[in-house]
Design a protein around this motif. Structure first.
Motif, short mmCIF file in Angstrom:
data_model
loop_
_atom_site.label_atom_id
_atom_site.label_comp_id
_atom_site.label_asym_id
_atom_site.label_seq_id
_atom_site.Cartn_x
_atom_site.Cartn_y
_atom_site.Cartn_z
N VAL A 54 41.27 54.85 44.38
CA VAL A 54 41.15 55.57 43.10
C VAL A 54 42.54 55.84 42.50
N ALA A 55 43.49 56.30 43.34
CA ALA A 55 44.83 56.65 42.85
C ALA A 55 45.57 55.46 42.25
N LEU A 56 45.38 54.27 42.83
CA LEU A 56 46.06 53.08 42.31
C LEU A 56 45.26 52.42 41.18
N GLU A 57 44.22 53.10 40.74
CA GLU A 57 43.39 52.67 39.61
C GLU A 57 42.73 51.31 39.83
N CYS A 58 42.34 51.05 41.06
CA CYS A 58 41.63 49.81 41.38
C CYS A 58 40.28 49.79 40.67
N THR A 59 39.76 50.98 40.34
CA THR A 59 38.47 51.09 39.65
C THR A 59 38.52 50.55 38.23
N ALA A 60 39.71 50.31 37.69
CA ALA A 60 39.81 49.74 36.34
C ALA A 60 39.18 48.35 36.29
N CYS A 61 39.18 47.66 37.43
CA CYS A 61 38.64 46.29 37.48
C CYS A 61 37.62 46.06 38.59
N HIS A 62 37.56 46.97 39.57
CA HIS A 62 36.70 46.76 40.73
C HIS A 62 35.65 47.86 40.87
N SER A 63 34.46 47.45 41.26
CA SER A 63 33.42 48.39 41.66
C SER A 63 33.16 48.18 43.14
N ILE A 64 32.65 49.21 43.79
CA ILE A 64 32.31 49.11 45.21
C ILE A 64 30.79 49.11 45.31
N SER A 65 30.26 47.99 45.74
CA SER A 65 28.82 47.80 45.85
C SER A 65 28.20 48.84 46.79
N ALA A 69 30.09 57.21 45.39
CA ALA A 69 31.19 58.17 45.29
C ALA A 69 32.35 57.63 44.46
N ILE A 70 32.50 56.30 44.41
CA ILE A 70 33.60 55.70 43.65
C ILE A 70 33.00 54.92 42.49
N THR A 71 33.30 55.38 41.29
CA THR A 71 32.75 54.75 40.10
C THR A 71 33.86 54.25 39.20
N GLN A 72 33.51 53.29 38.37
CA GLN A 72 34.46 52.76 37.40
C GLN A 72 34.52 53.68 36.18
N PRO A 73 35.63 53.64 35.44
CA PRO A 73 35.70 54.41 34.19
C PRO A 73 34.66 53.90 33.20
N GLN A 74 34.47 54.63 32.11
CA GLN A 74 33.44 54.25 31.14
C GLN A 74 33.63 52.86 30.55
N ASN A 75 34.84 52.48 30.25
CA ASN A 75 35.11 51.15 29.69
C ASN A 75 36.07 50.38 30.58
N PRO A 76 35.58 49.85 31.70
CA PRO A 76 36.49 49.14 32.61
C PRO A 76 36.99 47.85 31.98
N GLN A 77 38.17 47.41 32.40
CA GLN A 77 38.73 46.16 31.90
C GLN A 77 37.83 44.99 32.29
N MET A 78 37.29 45.05 33.50
CA MET A 78 36.34 44.05 34.01
C MET A 78 35.67 44.68 35.22
N THR A 79 34.66 44.03 35.73
CA THR A 79 34.00 44.53 36.94
C THR A 79 33.90 43.41 37.96
N ILE A 80 34.79 43.46 38.93
CA ILE A 80 34.76 42.54 40.06
C ILE A 80 34.20 43.37 41.22
N ALA A 81 33.02 43.00 41.69
CA ALA A 81 32.36 43.76 42.75
C ALA A 81 32.99 43.48 44.11
N LEU A 82 33.22 44.54 44.85
CA LEU A 82 33.70 44.45 46.22
C LEU A 82 32.64 45.09 47.12
N GLY A 83 32.58 44.64 48.36
CA GLY A 83 31.64 45.22 49.31
C GLY A 83 30.25 44.65 49.18
N GLY A 84 29.32 45.28 49.86
CA GLY A 84 27.94 44.82 49.86
C GLY A 84 27.66 43.86 51.00
N GLN A 85 26.50 43.22 50.92
CA GLN A 85 26.12 42.28 51.97
C GLN A 85 26.76 40.91 51.71
#
Length: 160
Positions: A54-65, A69-85
């Motif tokens: 969160v501190a390094l603003e990884c949420t600007a481009c990444h979501s955690i599947s 608890a960790i969400t992207q801002p309202q208007n992210p630059q892009m959404t590259i999903a990390l995690g999941g199956q």
């Protein structure tokens, strides 16, 4: 009579093929000066890694599947999903490389124009910003976000 003469030749050929295969496999285990052999970071703290994410603003481009608890801002630059199956394990080495050298391998499943410019990742390089402790924590956090899909064998018999 010819069958008996060919039998030793076939055994020899299969033996040579097996030996060649072993040599090729062992040759792939590069331990030269650029080898990653022996490299490992200290054990990280996943909770601290989440804070670093969160501190390094990884949420600007990444979501955690699957991580609410960790969400992207309202208007992210892009959404590259990390995690999941996933069907292959996300190794510690792959995650470290993705963070410190994001252009090494671009995100799959996304248009290249979305994730890169002229073949170089759009991801900011954090090497001069992030501490080694933050890197270890971040990798520990990210690795915990992936779950290996169980292998489901085909209901069909193998083709022979």
């Amino acid at each position: 009579m010819k069958l008996f003469k060919l039998l030793p030749t076939r055994r020899l050929a299969s033996g040579v093929l097996a030996a060649l295969s072993i040599v090729l496999l062992l040759g792939g285990c590069d331990r030269g000066p650029k080898s990653g052999y022996g490299f490992t970071l200290p054990q990280g703290d996943a909770e601290a890694g989440a804070k670093t994410f969160v501190a390094l603003e990884c949420t600007a481009c990444h979501s955690i599947s699957g991580n609410k608890a960790i969400t992207q801002p309202q208007n992210p630059q892009m959404t590259i999903a990390l995690g999941g199956q996933v069907s292959t394990i996300q190794t510690y080495g792959k995650l470290v490389t993705s963070i410190i050298n994001p252009s090494h391998k671009l995100a799959k499943g996304y248009p290249e124009t979305m994730v890169a410019v002229a073949g170089r990742s759009k991801m900011r390089v954090y090497n001069d910003v992030m501490t080694v402790t933050q890197l270890a924590d971040l990798v520990t956090f990210l690795q915990a976000q992936y779950q290996l899909k169980p292998f489901i064998p085909s209901e069909y018999a193998p083709y022979q």
